[in-house]
Design a protein around this motif. Structure first.
Motif, PDB file in Angstrom:
ATOM      1  N   ASP A 229      -7.164   4.041  -3.307  1.00 28.57           N
ATOM      2  CA  ASP A 229      -6.710   3.491  -2.025  1.00 28.57           C
ATOM      3  C   ASP A 229      -5.262   3.015  -2.064  1.00 28.57           C
ATOM      4  O   ASP A 229      -4.780   2.385  -1.113  1.00 28.57           O
ATOM      5  N   ASN A 230      -4.572   3.312  -3.163  1.00 25.33           N
ATOM      6  CA  ASN A 230      -3.176   2.901  -3.294  1.00 25.33           C
ATOM      7  C   ASN A 230      -2.281   4.052  -2.835  1.00 25.33           C
ATOM      8  O   ASN A 230      -2.136   5.052  -3.522  1.00 25.33           O
ATOM      9  N   ASP A 231      -1.691   3.905  -1.650  1.00 24.49           N
ATOM     10  CA  ASP A 231      -0.920   5.009  -1.070  1.00 24.49           C
ATOM     11  C   ASP A 231       0.215   5.484  -1.970  1.00 24.49           C
ATOM     12  O   ASP A 231       0.481   6.678  -2.072  1.00 24.49           O
ATOM     13  N   ALA A 232       0.915   4.556  -2.614  1.00 22.50           N
ATOM     14  CA  ALA A 232       2.078   4.930  -3.424  1.00 22.50           C
ATOM     15  C   ALA A 232       1.694   5.662  -4.701  1.00 22.50           C
ATOM     16  O   ALA A 232       2.476   6.456  -5.228  1.00 22.50           O
ATOM     17  N   LEU A 233       0.494   5.414  -5.227  1.00 22.98           N
ATOM     18  CA  LEU A 233       0.087   5.995  -6.517  1.00 22.98           C
ATOM     19  C   LEU A 233      -1.071   6.988  -6.390  1.00 22.98           C
ATOM     20  O   LEU A 233      -1.463   7.602  -7.370  1.00 22.98           O
ATOM     21  N   LYS A 234      -1.595   7.131  -5.180  1.00 20.69           N
ATOM     22  CA  LYS A 234      -2.778   7.962  -4.972  1.00 20.69           C
ATOM     23  C   LYS A 234      -2.581   9.396  -5.458  1.00 20.69           C
ATOM     24  O   LYS A 234      -3.433   9.953  -6.161  1.00 20.69           O
TER      25      LYS A 234
END
Length: 376
Positions: A229-234
């Motif tokens: 759910d982490n947009d920057a690391l997805k």
């Protein structure tokens, strides 16, 4: 008393942007900050060449150059080929507000991301913050750039011991250095220590990578699960997720993970290329074809724009054509796919007349396409 101008006076800056007006505007702002040494580039390739010559301390890179290579592709190439020094501050500058574009750029973790238009005050604050942050880790970054990992580890431990205000970053850097030294068990323990004190996403990403290196694939998958759910690391997390599943022989699960990676970062060349190859292996030929097309599109104006991309697309089309014919579907569809494969390969052969290896690969696929078309 040290002023902001003192921080920037001796630093070499590189501005890369296709707009003459914007480059001039930024130069005026930088001069107001006391910057004396400024180089400019209007295209991405020029920016890389200039950086190789001078290793600028600060790079201000436009995301969208219009025609040619974009800022994300330049950043990706500089990171993947170890051109960009850790001691350099890299700021992505863009008017691009598409979420996909932002996520693709952030995957390679520029030091900052600033959207046009911005004021002198905002640029000044962002640069001052980045310089202050980099100064804390300057010795570590310099040692890592020299591949002096023993020295880098010593600096990390000293920062931690003296109460560094960025302890989470210090712990992650220490783990990264240990991993570079192939001390994966110690690296894992350091990431776990970091997570226990500061449960941050980058620590989970590092832990997952380290578990992968240790061939602890289930533990790696558990770590990457924390980043869904982490947009920057997805995008990066799903890519590693896929690699872990591949190592376990779970190829369909790997392909599914890569589709999430591509969805999160559709402009990432490496994710599209891996999805294309894995989908082809899994005989999901429609998905593979789509991913190969995107790979070719994204590789334009980069070092990845090679004939092998076209040959692989043509190979996939030939397989798809053969599959359609084999199961007794519409012969028109089969012929259309085979003809497209032939067109691509003939173009490859015309463009690579002196490359026998390329022509051999191309003609092997071409013979299969002609077989499907029953063209003796």
């Amino acid at each position: 008393m040290t002023t902001k101008q003192d921080h920037f006076a001796k630093k070499h800056f590189l501005i890369a942007d296709d707009s003459d007006a914007f480059r001039s505007s930024i130069k005026v702002m930088l001069h107001r900050l006391g910057v004396k040494y400024i180089d400019t580039a209007s295209v991405g390739r020029e920016a890389i060449l200039l950086y190789k010559q001078k290793c600028h301390e600060v790079v201000l890179m436009d995301f969208n150059f219009g025609r040619g290579t974009n800022g994300q592709q330049i950043l990706a190439e500089m990171v993947e080929k170890n051109i960009l020094k850790r001691t350099s501050i890299f700021v992505m500058v863009t008017a691009e507000n598409e979420r996909a574009a932002v996520m693709s750029a952030l995957e390679y973790r520029p030091d900052d991301y600033i959207a046009k238009p911005f004021t002198f005050s905002e640029l000044s604050k962002r640069l001052a913050k980045a310089v202050k942050y980099h100064n804390v880790f300057a010795r570590i970054f310099a040692a890592m750039d020299r591949k002096n990992y023993e020295r880098a580890l010593e600096c990390c431990e000293n920062n931690i011991r003296t109460g560094c205000s960025y302890k989470p970053k210090c712990l992650r850097l220490k783990a990264d250095v240990l991993s570079k030294m192939k001390k994966y068990t110690e690296a894992r323990a350091t990431y776990e220590e970091s997570i226990k004190e500061f449960p941050q996403s980058l620590a989970y990403l590092g832990l997952g990578k380290t578990c992968f290196k240790l061939k602890q694939f289930d533990e790696a998958i558990d770590a990457f699960e924390q980043l869904k759910d982490n947009d920057a690391l997805k995008a990066e997390a799903f890519d590693w997720f896929a690699q872990a599943h591949q190592e376990k022989g779970e190829y369909l699960a790997a392909e599914k993970a890569l589709t999430h990676s591509v969805k999160a970062s559709p402009r990432s060349l490496k994710h599209q290329k891996r999805l294309a190859e894995l989908s082809h292996q899994n005989e999901n030929l429609e998905r593979a074809t789509q991913a190969y097309r995107q790979t070719i599109k994204l590789s334009k104006h980069t070092d990845h724009d090679v004939p092998d991309n076209q040959v692989k697309l043509a190979d996939c089309l030939a397989d798809w054509s053969d599959s359609v014919e084999r199961i007794g579907k519409d012969k028109t569809e089969s012929a259309s796919l085979a003809n497209e494969s032939v067109t691509i390969l003939n173009q490859v052969n015309r463009s690579n007349k002196s490359d026998d290896k390329v022509k051999l690969k191309s003609n092997l696929v071409l013979s299969r396409a002609y077989t499907t078309l029953k063209n003796k």
